[in-house]
Design a protein around this motif. Structure first.
Motif, PDB file in Angstrom:
ATOM      1  N   UNK A 276       0.661  -1.440  -0.111  1.00  0.00           N
ATOM      2  CA  UNK A 276      -0.235  -0.245   0.022  1.00  0.00           C
ATOM      3  C   UNK A 276       1.036   1.295  -0.042  1.00  0.00           C
ATOM      4  N   UNK A 277       2.154   0.839   0.359  1.00  0.00           N
ATOM      5  CA  UNK A 277       3.628   2.168  -0.088  1.00  0.00           C
ATOM      6  C   UNK A 277       4.324   1.871  -0.573  1.00  0.00           C
ATOM      7  N   UNK A 278       4.538   2.355  -1.316  1.00  0.00           N
ATOM      8  CA  UNK A 278       5.715   2.539  -1.973  1.00  0.00           C
ATOM      9  C   UNK A 278       7.393   3.680  -1.287  1.00  0.00           C
ATOM     10  N   UNK A 279       8.661   2.346  -1.362  1.00  0.00           N
ATOM     11  CA  UNK A 279       9.540   3.237  -0.804  1.00  0.00           C
ATOM     12  C   UNK A 279       9.443   4.600  -0.465  1.00  0.00           C
ATOM     13  N   UNK A 280       9.423   5.987  -1.343  1.00  0.00           N
ATOM     14  CA  UNK A 280       9.406   7.160  -1.344  1.00  0.00           C
ATOM     15  C   UNK A 280       7.717   7.394  -0.176  1.00  0.00           C
ATOM     16  N   UNK A 281       6.759   7.015  -0.902  1.00  0.00           N
ATOM     17  CA  UNK A 281       5.799   6.848   0.182  1.00  0.00           C
ATOM     18  C   UNK A 281       5.787   7.331   1.388  1.00  0.00           C
ATOM     19  N   UNK A 282       6.590   5.996   1.813  1.00  0.00           N
ATOM     20  CA  UNK A 282       6.961   6.006   3.424  1.00  0.00           C
ATOM     21  C   UNK A 282       8.151   6.138   3.983  1.00  0.00           C
ATOM     22  N   UNK A 283       8.993   6.554   3.078  1.00  0.00           N
ATOM     23  CA  UNK A 283       9.849   8.166   3.127  1.00  0.00           C
ATOM     24  C   UNK A 283       9.597   9.287   4.386  1.00  0.00           C
ATOM     25  N   UNK A 284       8.374   9.413   2.838  1.00  0.00           N
ATOM     26  CA  UNK A 284       8.212  11.458   3.246  1.00  0.00           C
ATOM     27  C   UNK A 284       7.388  11.101   4.610  1.00  0.00           C
ATOM     28  N   UNK A 285       6.558   9.482   5.034  1.00  0.00           N
ATOM     29  CA  UNK A 285       5.361  10.029   5.756  1.00  0.00           C
ATOM     30  C   UNK A 285       6.013  10.268   7.482  1.00  0.00           C
ATOM     31  N   UNK A 286       7.523   9.492   7.516  1.00  0.00           N
ATOM     32  CA  UNK A 286       8.188   8.592   8.398  1.00  0.00           C
ATOM     33  C   UNK A 286       9.152  10.490   8.345  1.00  0.00           C
ATOM     34  N   UNK A 287       9.394  11.325   7.326  1.00  0.00           N
ATOM     35  CA  UNK A 287       9.626  12.858   7.513  1.00  0.00           C
ATOM     36  C   UNK A 287       8.857  13.618   8.297  1.00  0.00           C
ATOM     37  N   UNK A 288       7.447  12.927   7.940  1.00  0.00           N
ATOM     38  CA  UNK A 288       6.807  13.812   8.373  1.00  0.00           C
ATOM     39  C   UNK A 288       5.894  14.003  10.258  1.00  0.00           C
ATOM     40  N   UNK A 289       6.250  12.317  10.094  1.00  0.00           N
ATOM     41  CA  UNK A 289       6.018  11.612  11.376  1.00  0.00           C
ATOM     42  C   UNK A 289       7.627  12.567  12.665  1.00  0.00           C
ATOM     43  N   UNK A 379      -9.252   9.485   2.831  1.00  0.00           N
ATOM     44  CA  UNK A 379      -9.149  11.017   3.124  1.00  0.00           C
ATOM     45  C   UNK A 379      -7.746  11.243   4.027  1.00  0.00           C
ATOM     46  N   UNK A 380      -7.561  10.090   5.168  1.00  0.00           N
ATOM     47  CA  UNK A 380      -6.987  10.451   5.991  1.00  0.00           C
ATOM     48  C   UNK A 380      -5.430  10.205   5.832  1.00  0.00           C
ATOM     49  N   UNK A 381      -4.073  11.316   6.473  1.00  0.00           N
ATOM     50  CA  UNK A 381      -3.152  10.945   6.392  1.00  0.00           C
ATOM     51  C   UNK A 381      -2.589   9.936   7.948  1.00  0.00           C
ATOM     52  N   UNK A 382      -1.610   8.814   7.232  1.00  0.00           N
ATOM     53  CA  UNK A 382      -1.180   7.874   8.184  1.00  0.00           C
ATOM     54  C   UNK A 382      -0.856   8.604   9.395  1.00  0.00           C
ATOM     55  N   UNK A 383      -0.810   7.754  10.666  1.00  0.00           N
ATOM     56  CA  UNK A 383      -0.457   8.294  11.971  1.00  0.00           C
ATOM     57  C   UNK A 383       0.403   7.092  12.592  1.00  0.00           C
ATOM     58  N   UNK A 384       1.330   7.900  13.535  1.00  0.00           N
ATOM     59  CA  UNK A 384       1.997   7.012  14.562  1.00  0.00           C
ATOM     60  C   UNK A 384       0.820   6.964  15.591  1.00  0.00           C
ATOM     61  N   UNK A 385       0.907   4.617  15.238  1.00  0.00           N
ATOM     62  CA  UNK A 385       0.230   5.007  16.338  1.00  0.00           C
ATOM     63  C   UNK A 385       0.083   4.239  18.092  1.00  0.00           C
ATOM     64  N   UNK A 386       1.444   3.626  17.107  1.00  0.00           N
ATOM     65  CA  UNK A 386       3.039   2.963  18.837  1.00  0.00           C
ATOM     66  C   UNK A 386       3.977   3.370  18.211  1.00  0.00           C
ATOM     67  N   UNK A 387       4.922   3.311  18.604  1.00  0.00           N
ATOM     68  CA  UNK A 387       6.385   3.556  18.872  1.00  0.00           C
ATOM     69  C   UNK A 387       6.868   3.253  19.890  1.00  0.00           C
TER      70      UNK A 387
END
Length: 563
Positions: A276-289, A379-387
C-alpha cells in the motif's frame, strides 16, 4: 521487343522507387499521435485519468493539461484514487477511441477536501495554467492520475494525450528495393538487346532455323501447342503488373493519415496484491511524523502532534506532557527518528485501516525503535499509533515480502499461527498481571521489571490494598506476517493499578506524578492509576515449540482518577 521490355522494367522500377521514397517522406505517417478532451463546462471538483488511457503505447505516453489558474496533478494506484474520490462528482477520462479521449461526468458531492499532500499519492506536482507530464508507471499494478484545483473549484478537463507513432513505412523500403531490382533487370535486358546475342530480338541464326526445320520441331524448340517467344514476351510484360498493383495498393494504404486503431485499451490486470506504500511514500511519511513529534516534544504541546500522531502514541505523549508540566524531572518520551530505516513491513490489504511498520534508530535512540503507522481512511493521512523501543537482546523477525508488501492478519485469526493476534496480547497481559502463562511467554526484561515494580508498590503501601488489572484495547491490535509464517503483533494494553485504603478513613498519599493527573495529593476513597503499555510481540507459526516473544515496549503513566 526486348528493348521495349527493358524500357517497361526500368519505368516500373523508377515508379516503385519514387513511390517508396514518397511513403518515407511526403506520405509518411506523423511521428506522434494524440487524442484530446476539450475544456468543458463541468463543475466537478475532480478529474481522473483512468489506467486504460496509459495503455495506448507500451513505452511512452505524454499528458498535457491546461487550466485556468493553479491545479494539482497527482499519481496514485487506481484503487486508491477511486477510494479518495469516493462519492464526489468527477470527470472520468476512460480511454481513447477514434482519435478522441473518451470521458464521462459522474454526479456527486460538489466539494471535496484539497487532495494536495495526501499520503496516497506516489507523486504530485502543482502547476499554474499548464502542465506536461511524461507518464511512467511507478510500479506494477494499475495507476491513475487525479487532477484538481482546491477541491472547491472545477477541476481541469482540457487534457491531451500523445504517444509515438510507428511511421517506419515498411512498404516504402520494399518498393525501393523492388524498384531497384527492376531497374537493374531492365538495364541488363537493354544491354543484351544491343549486343544482339542468341535468343534475343535480333532473330535466330539461319543455321539454327534450318536445323529446327530439319528436325520438325517448332522455332522455339518446345513441344507443339506450347507458347512461342511471342508468348514469352507477353508473360514478361505481365510480370510487371503485380509490381504496379503493389505500388498502387501501397499508395492507397498510406496516403491517409492513420488514427489510433479503435477501442479503449484494456487496463492491465492487477495480478495480485501490492504494497500500500512505495519506498518514497514511506520515507515521506516518516519525515512528517518525525517533524510533528519533534515539534510536540519541544513545545510539550499535544496539538503539534495531531496531524501525524494518534492512538496509544498520542495518549502516552499527551499524558507525559501533562505530568512534566508539574514535574520537570520526569523523563521525556524517546524521540522519534525517520532514519536510518533498518527494515519495514508494509501491508498489502487494500481495505482500511491500513498498517505499515518501520524500524529506525536515530542518534538519540540507544536501541532501535519500532514505529507503527496506521491510515484510518483514504482521505486521512498515516499517523504514528505506536512507538516502542526494542528490548535489549531481541531481534526483529525477517519480514515477509510478497511483491514488496506484507500480508496482514486479522486480530481474531489464528490460521497458521500459534495464537490469534488479540489472544497473544491477552496471554501477555495475564502474564504481566500475575505471572500466569509462563510457558507461553518467553523470558523478557519488560515482564521482569513490571512484576518487580508491582511488588514494590504493594510492599511500600501498607495502608492501601493494591491490585493490578490489564485489558487489551481491541481497536489497537494490528498484525503482519513474517517470513517464517509467524506474525508481528502490535497493540495497546491498559494497566490499571487500583489503590483503596486498607481501613475505612485511612489516607492514601499520591506521588507527584499521580497528583498531577488526579488533581489532589491524597485521598481517603482510593485512586485508579492507569499506565499505558504499547507492545510489539512475535507470535510463532502454528506447531512451533517456542513461546511468544516480546520484541519491544513503551510504557508511561497516562491517567489517575480518584474513586
Amino acid at each position: 521487343m526486348r528493348s521495349k521490355t527493358a524500357i517497361a522494367l526500368i519505368a516500373a522500377g523508377l515508379v516503385a522507387i519514387l513511390l517508396g521514397i514518397g511513403f518515407r517522406t511526403i506520405w509518411a505517417p506523423p511521428e506522434t499521435l494524440s487524442a484530446s478532451y476539450p475544456a468543458g463546462d463541468s463543475t466537478a471538483p475532480v478529474t481522473v485519468i483512468e489506467p486504460a488511457v496509459f495503455g495506448v503505447h507500451d513505452e511512452r505516453v505524454d499528458i498535457s493539461v491546461e487550466a485556468d489558474g493553479e491545479f494539482l496533478l497527482a499519481v496514485g494506484r487506481a484503487g486508491d484514487v477511486d477510494a479518495w474520490v469516493g462519492k464526489a462528482a468527477h470527470n472520468s477520462i476512460t480511454g481513447v477511441d477514434g482519435g478522441q479521449l473518451q470521458a464521462e461526468t459522474v454526479k456527486g458531492d460538489a466539494e471535496v477536501p484539497n487532495p494536495a499532500g495526501s499520503d496516497l499519492w506516489v507523486s504530485e506536482e502543482t502547476a499554474e495554467g499548464q502542465a506536461d507530464h511524461r507518464w511512467i508507471a511507478p510500479a506494477d499494478g494499475e495507476w491513475s492520475i487525479l487532477l484538481a484545483a482546491d477541491g472547491k473549484q472545477p477541476a481541469p478537463t482540457a487534457v491531451t494525450v500523445s504517444w509515438p507513432n510507428d511511421n517506419s513505412a515498411p512498404w516504402g523500403i520494399v518498393l525501393v528495393i523492388v524498384g531497384a531490382l527492376l531497374v537493374v533487370l531492365g538495364l541488363a535486358l537493354a544491354a543484351l538487346a544491343r549486343r544482339g546475342g542468341p535468343g534475343l530480338d535480333g532473330g535466330q541464326p539461319a543455321d539454327r532455323g534450318a536445323a529446327a526445320e530439319a528436325s520438325g520441331s517448332t522455332a522455339s524448340g518446345t513441344a507443339e501447342g506450347e507458347p512461342t517467344r511471342g508468348g514469352l514476351r507477353l508473360r514478361m510484360a505481365d510480370s510487371v503488373r503485380p509490381v504496379l498493383a503493389v505500388a498502387a495498393a501501397g499508395l492507397l494504404a498510406t496516403t491517409a493519415l492513420p488514427a489510433y486503431a479503435g477501442g479503449t485499451a484494456a487496463p492491465k490486470e492487477s495480478g495480485g496484491s501490492y504494497p500500500v506504500l512505495l519506498d518514497g511514500q514511506l520515507n515521506r511519511i516518516l519525515d512528517s511524523v518525525e517533524a510533528a513529534v519533534t515539534a510536540g516534544d519541544s513545545a510539550r504541546d499535544a496539538k503539534e502532534l495531531a496531524p501525524r500522531v494518534g492512538g496509544s502514541a498520542l495518549t502516552l505523549r499527551k499524558a507525559n506532557y501533562t505530568v512534566r508540566a508539574e514535574n520537570p524531572d520526569v523523563a521525556a518520551p524517546a524521540p522519534v527518528s525517520a532514519e536510518p530505516l533498518k527494515t519495514a513491513m508494509v501491508g498489502t490489504t487494500a481495505a482500511w485501516p491500513r498498517t505499515a511498520v518501520a524500524v529506525t534508530q536515530g542518534k538519540e535512540n540507544p536501541v532501535p525503535q519500532v514505529i507503527v503507522l496506521s491510515q484510518a481512511g483514504p482521505r486521512e493521512n498515516y499517523k504514528m499509533v505506536e512507538a516502542v523501543q526494542m528490548l535489549p537482546g531481541t531481534t526483529f523477525p525477517q519480514v515477509a515480502s510478497e511483491g514488496g508488501g506484507t500480508p496482514a492478519v486479522a486480530a481474531d485469526s489464528a490460521e497458521g499461527l500459534l495464537h490469534a493476534p488479540q489472544q497473544a496480547l491477552e496471554v501477555l497481559a495475564a502474564n504481566l498481571n500475575s505471572g500466569k502463562n509462563q510457558d507461553k511467554v518467553g523470558k523478557n526484561t519488560f515482564a521482569e521489571q513490571i512484576r518487580a515494580f508491582q511488588d514494590s508498590q504493594v510492599k511500600a503501601n501498607k495502608n492501601a490494598d493494591i491490585t493490578f488489572s490489564r485489558k487489551v484495547e481491541p481497536d489497537s491490535v494490528r498484525a503482519l506476517k513474517t517470513a517464517d509464517g509467524g506474525a508481528m503483533v502490535f497493540g495497546y494494553i491498559r494497566n490499571v493499578m487500583s489503590s483503596v485504603p486498607a481501613e475505612a478513613g485511612a489516607t492514601v498519599e499520591l506521588s507527584d506524578e499521580f497528583a498531577a493527573l488526579a488533581g489532589k495529593s491524597s485521598t481517603t476513597s482510593g485512586v485508579d492509576v492507569t499506565y499505558g503499555e504499547s507492545v510489539a510481540v512475535y507470535v510463532p507459526p502454528a506447531g512451533a515449540k517456542e513461546p511468544i516473544s516480546v520484541i519491544g515496549v513503551a510504557q508511561d503513566l497516562v491517567d489517575a482518577k480518584l474513586k
